[in-house]
Design a protein around this motif. Sequence first.
Motif, PDB file in Angstrom:
ATOM      1  N   PRO A 174     -11.489   0.809  -2.464  1.00  0.00           N
ATOM      2  CA  PRO A 174     -10.758  -0.340  -2.584  1.00  0.00           C
ATOM      3  C   PRO A 174     -11.072  -1.190  -1.486  1.00  0.00           C
ATOM      4  O   PRO A 174     -10.830  -0.922  -0.522  1.00  0.00           O
ATOM      5  N   PHE A 219      -6.882   7.482   0.869  1.00  0.00           N
ATOM      6  CA  PHE A 219      -5.574   8.045   0.912  1.00  0.00           C
ATOM      7  C   PHE A 219      -5.504   8.844  -0.326  1.00  0.00           C
ATOM      8  O   PHE A 219      -4.452   9.327  -0.465  1.00  0.00           O
ATOM      9  N   ALA A 220      -6.356   9.052  -1.176  1.00  0.00           N
ATOM     10  CA  ALA A 220      -6.263   9.505  -2.560  1.00  0.00           C
ATOM     11  C   ALA A 220      -5.824  10.767  -2.482  1.00  0.00           C
ATOM     12  O   ALA A 220      -4.951  11.090  -3.244  1.00  0.00           O
ATOM     13  N   TYR A 240       0.327   7.970  -6.474  1.00  0.00           N
ATOM     14  CA  TYR A 240      -0.337   7.264  -7.625  1.00  0.00           C
ATOM     15  C   TYR A 240      -1.742   7.157  -7.893  1.00  0.00           C
ATOM     16  O   TYR A 240      -2.262   6.405  -8.547  1.00  0.00           O
ATOM     17  N   VAL A 241      -2.364   8.133  -7.512  1.00  0.00           N
ATOM     18  CA  VAL A 241      -3.802   8.221  -7.428  1.00  0.00           C
ATOM     19  C   VAL A 241      -4.283   8.303  -8.972  1.00  0.00           C
ATOM     20  O   VAL A 241      -3.669   9.026  -9.976  1.00  0.00           O
ATOM     21  N   CYS A 272      -1.924  10.555  -2.172  1.00  0.00           N
ATOM     22  CA  CYS A 272      -1.065   9.223  -2.766  1.00  0.00           C
ATOM     23  C   CYS A 272      -0.532   9.843  -4.159  1.00  0.00           C
ATOM     24  O   CYS A 272      -1.286  10.662  -5.043  1.00  0.00           O
ATOM     25  N   CYS A 275      -9.551   5.448  -8.113  1.00  0.00           N
ATOM     26  CA  CYS A 275      -9.414   5.204  -6.714  1.00  0.00           C
ATOM     27  C   CYS A 275     -10.349   6.084  -6.054  1.00  0.00           C
ATOM     28  O   CYS A 275     -11.006   5.822  -5.058  1.00  0.00           O
ATOM     29  N   CYS A 284     -11.006   5.726  -2.229  1.00  0.00           N
ATOM     30  CA  CYS A 284      -9.784   5.210  -1.487  1.00  0.00           C
ATOM     31  C   CYS A 284      -9.441   6.568  -0.531  1.00  0.00           C
ATOM     32  O   CYS A 284      -9.544   7.876  -0.897  1.00  0.00           O
ATOM     33  N   HIS A 322       0.710  -1.205  -0.160  1.00  0.00           N
ATOM     34  CA  HIS A 322      -0.068  -0.117   0.018  1.00  0.00           C
ATOM     35  C   HIS A 322       0.873   1.232  -0.032  1.00  0.00           C
ATOM     36  O   HIS A 322       1.757   1.319   0.733  1.00  0.00           O
ATOM     37  N   PRO A 323       0.483   2.284  -0.970  1.00  0.00           N
ATOM     38  CA  PRO A 323       1.424   3.432  -0.825  1.00  0.00           C
ATOM     39  C   PRO A 323       1.429   4.015   0.586  1.00  0.00           C
ATOM     40  O   PRO A 323       2.519   4.788   0.869  1.00  0.00           O
ATOM     41  N   CYS A 345      -5.586  -1.382  -1.574  1.00  0.00           N
ATOM     42  CA  CYS A 345      -5.373  -0.549  -2.858  1.00  0.00           C
ATOM     43  C   CYS A 345      -5.578  -1.145  -4.125  1.00  0.00           C
ATOM     44  O   CYS A 345      -5.412  -2.411  -4.291  1.00  0.00           O
ATOM     45  N   ILE A 346      -5.997  -0.282  -5.030  1.00  0.00           N
ATOM     46  CA  ILE A 346      -6.416  -1.011  -6.604  1.00  0.00           C
ATOM     47  C   ILE A 346      -4.852  -1.307  -7.211  1.00  0.00           C
ATOM     48  O   ILE A 346      -5.073  -2.290  -8.217  1.00  0.00           O
ATOM     49  N   LEU A 347      -3.735  -0.904  -6.842  1.00  0.00           N
ATOM     50  CA  LEU A 347      -2.674  -1.165  -7.337  1.00  0.00           C
ATOM     51  C   LEU A 347      -2.208  -2.900  -7.498  1.00  0.00           C
ATOM     52  O   LEU A 347      -2.416  -3.085  -6.220  1.00  0.00           O
TER      53      LEU A 347
HETATM   54  S1  SF4 Z   1      -6.205   3.078  -4.259  1.00  0.00           S
HETATM   55 FE1  SF4 Z   1      -5.448   4.716  -5.437  1.00  0.00          FE
HETATM   56  S2  SF4 Z   1      -5.352   6.395  -3.965  1.00  0.00           S
HETATM   57 FE2  SF4 Z   1      -5.592   4.593  -2.737  1.00  0.00          FE
HETATM   58  S3  SF4 Z   1      -3.830   4.070  -2.206  1.00  0.00           S
HETATM   59 FE3  SF4 Z   1      -4.090   2.886  -4.078  1.00  0.00          FE
HETATM   60  S4  SF4 Z   1      -3.235   4.030  -5.696  1.00  0.00           S
HETATM   61 FE4  SF4 Z   1      -3.264   5.285  -3.892  1.00  0.00          FE
END
Ligand code: SF4
Lengths: 327, 319
Positions: free
Chosen positions: A312, A296-297, A302-303, A300, A307, A294, A254-255, A325-327
């Motif tokens: 997620p 954390f968007a 990587y948003v 983040c 997200c 999310c 997770h970021p 997290c979607i990553l």
């Molecule tokens: S879901 Fe998107 S915003 Fe949230 S932590 Fe993962 S990459 Fe970042």
Amino acid sequence: MSASTTDPLLSIRDLRVHFATDDGMVRAVDGVSIDVGRGETVCVVGESGCGKTVTAMTVLKLIAMPPGRIAGGQILWQGRDLVPLKSDAMRSIRAKEIAIVFQEPMTSLNPVYTVGEQIAEVVRQQEKLGRRAAMDRAIEMLRLVHIPNAQRRAHDYPHQFSGGMRQRVMIAMALSCNPKLLIADEPTTALDVTIQAQILDLLAEMKERLGMAVMLITHAMGVVAEVAQRVVVMYAGKVVEEAPVRELFANPRHPYTQGLIRSIPRIDLAATHHHRLEAIPGTVPSLLNPPVGCRFAARCRYVTDACRAAEPPLREVAPGHKMACIL
Amino acid sequence: MLHYLIRRLMIAIPSLLGISVILFTVLALAPGDPFEELATNPAVPPDVRAHLRASLGLDDPIHLRYISWLTAMLRGEWGFSFVSRIPVEQLILQRLPTTVAVIGASQILALAIALPVGVYAATRPYSIFDQIANTLAFVGFSLPTFFTGLLLILLFSIQLDWLPFVFRTSIEATGWRWWWEMVRQSIMPVAVLGLFQGAAWTRFVRSAVLDVVRLDHVTTARSKGLPESRVTMRHVVRNAMIPVVTLVALQMPAVFGGAIVTEQIFRVPGIGSLLISAILANDTPVIMAVTFVFAGLVIFFNLLADVLYGWLDPRISYR
Ligand code: SF4
Ligand SMILES: Nc1ncnc2c1ncn2[C@@H]1O[C@H](COP(=O)(O)OP(=O)(O)O)[C@@H](O)[C@H]1O
Ligand SMILES: [Mg+2]
């Protein structure tokens, strides 16, 4: 769920805790699940305001109700749900089965009683010992946590102890009835750096001697690396990642977790370079109206649009390793 | 501790001296003369009057009069009342027991109301009980004692004729009848003083308890599995008593002062009414002595508050 715990000691399931405030409903804990196995050390980590303390206090139902309210979920203690328990039944679990140590050693003890009296009080309540026997146990506990001259110091008042010594007293008190689980809510945050390490060592030593499970709450990843077996990362009232400690540090997914790990102060670098800590920019969002998607968007790197669209879910990415997290 | 007490008493001496100087000067400068009556009495020849004044030192310069008053005081001679010619200490000792009894009973009543109501209300903030208690306390605290006193007299003495409204020291009856009469005539003054002070203290107890309930050590106490009653008594009320006891002790002199009004309303022959009649009659020795007793009370209760504070709070040490 981690492989070692088929029947966890404590199993918090989808816990939701809400506070009614003048501005509206604060969703301090919003669907948190944490398992703690017998004899296991679980670290709950996250920045200030992520709902760690509320989660810990809710396990013993120590939050003020009202304004607080358990809005959903279960707290299974050895398979029995504590949420619907009456206060009498809850009292027999406190200190005797689940004990807690708080963040502020300076204010957690009552200034008008000696530390010996305060430890003896819990022993008398839970173990039904007499006055003398309880005081003897209190002195024994003070000795166990390495308070010098325990026999004499038992008759001193809290203000006659330093912060670190008071936290030792708190630990002695928490362990005096041999609980199966010790919840330590940021027990070192209020202390000097050198004392912090001593308290962590003490907790490790106590765990080795007494074999209780420990749920250690902290906002410092450095502490996690030292003591945890399993780590739960919380962000804005939710669990965002959970993994065994080696896995988490080797492979943070997770970021937010990655950010926390990057922000650990590194003594080796600090000594030689002008090394700046890489703090995560931004702050924890308000739990009054948490953002959709999310949480954390906003912070983040990587948003993406996806997200912000939907939250997620927590999913298993490797055995015993979950993250949201979607990553 | 003993050291501390002695030092505190030493510090009290200059304040008592200061009080006496100011009082003496004010009384000396005040219009009115205890010999007014003699001056207009044709039966007393002027030279006899002058002789009397000289023998009493009334025409000496003020600082000489003060010094002779002070030396007499130090020798334990409080002087004689100009009006009744009775030794002042005897007058005070006659009146003091009544005042102490009425004030003592009313303060016990006040605490008997304030402690349970304040604690119960504070442990259930904003409940119905708390709101009713708060409202009543506010009303009780806002109504002056002369008003409630007169109201009670109107109701219980005049309308219903249940209770006497003049306090008598000489009750003919003996035995339990005497006690019964004493109780009957004490009910209203004690109630007026007690309810007023009780209202004030209820508010104070409530806020003191509210200050403690939110402290961390109370959560610790709960985490130990103690019953809620024990948490409240041992970890909330015990701590809240530190400011409460201190304030009660500090307020005692003010309570004595406030009792003067109540004593006047119910004609209680206490030390307050002694002071008032002495002031009206320019009876300087009595005024000085009674005021001095009040000043002594202030100093005594301040000291008592300090001692109790240190006794209740182990963080305080006397050095
Ligand atoms: S879901 Fe998107 S915003 Fe949230 S932590 Fe993962 S990459 Fe970042
Ligand atoms: N009694 C309360 N009333 C209202 N909000 C509260 C209360 N207690 C905690 N909160 C809110 O719950 C959130 C989580 O707090 P907390 O559990 O103390 O965070 P952490 O321990 O992770 O720093 C915070 O936003 C805080 O404002
Ligand atoms: Mg916290």
